[in-house]
Design an enzyme around this catalytic site. Sequence first.
Site, PDB file in Angstrom:
ATOM      1  N   HIS A   1       0.827  -1.204   0.000  1.00 23.79           N
ATOM      2  CA  HIS A   1       0.000   0.000   0.000  1.00 23.79           C
ATOM      3  C   HIS A   1       0.864   1.258   0.000  1.00 23.79           C
ATOM      4  CE1 HIS A   1      -3.177  -2.834   0.999  1.00 23.79           C
ATOM      5  NE2 HIS A   1      -4.076  -1.876   0.918  1.00 23.79           N
TER       6      HIS A   1
ATOM      7  N   HIS B   1       1.596  -3.675   9.291  1.00 20.19           N
ATOM      8  CA  HIS B   1       3.008  -3.577   8.965  1.00 20.19           C
ATOM      9  C   HIS B   1       3.764  -2.947  10.115  1.00 20.19           C
ATOM     10  CE1 HIS B   1       2.706  -4.669   4.686  1.00 20.19           C
ATOM     11  NE2 HIS B   1       1.567  -3.998   4.687  1.00 20.19           N
TER      12      HIS B   1
END
Length: 271
Positions: A194, A236
């Site tokens: 992303h 993440h």
Amino acid sequence: MPSPKAKNPARPGGSPVLGGSNGRFDFMSKPNLLQRQGSDPVTARLRASESPTRRRGSSSSTGSGPPEEDGIRLNPSLVRVALSSLLAVDLWLSKRLGLCCSEDSPWGSVRPLMKLLEVSGHGIPWLAGAAYCLYKSDSAAGQEVLLNLLLGLFLDLILVGIVKTVVRRRRPAHNRMDMFATFSVDRYSFPSGHATRAAMCGRFLLAHLVLAAPLRVLVFLWVGLVGLSRVLLGRHNVTDVLFGFWMGYWQYNLVEMLWLSPNVLQRLLGD
């Protein structure tokens, strides 16, 4: 009657030497024997090299080799210590910032908004939207820009997949695998796809679309919020997102190098 001298025992440290009187063995002390043998320089050097002291020294030097090597191996380098410290800080900070990783988290109420940002940076909506706009576009300039945007999106998927497969870093332990449209490679965390996509698309939009100042600010804000949402949701670690931003920034340069011209576009479209 034999002489009493022939029955005398050998003196300690003596050595038998032929050539005594009447063919008998005579004993000579070591210093005198060495003086005789020392007359031959080659023999003296060979015997000196085979002396017990030298052999003990050589064996002790060879024996001390493995401990020294083990000591060198056990001594961590400065780079390894720095990387270990950075990894520890990264894991600690990522866990502290995972404020939306579940509904029971401190910021669990804003989790739906973070998931909406997650969908806005996903690859499938971007690919579908760019392909639809390319199909509906009537101008050659618009088709050229959209085709190269599709090229950049496919390059992003390929490069991120390669890096994730090579690094194979697991996602944070506090992450919940309820992401939108995941694939096999998405079980790995480094880098954030992303973040790479947001950085590349943000640069692409700012470079090839004429946007007013408020819209340009919104593009910058969207890129930053997409990266932040990855850490808040626990998807993440911090370094995954930072490296993703850096990787996406340079991916745009690669798209500019591979830019498809209008002539190539016409051949692809069959005009």
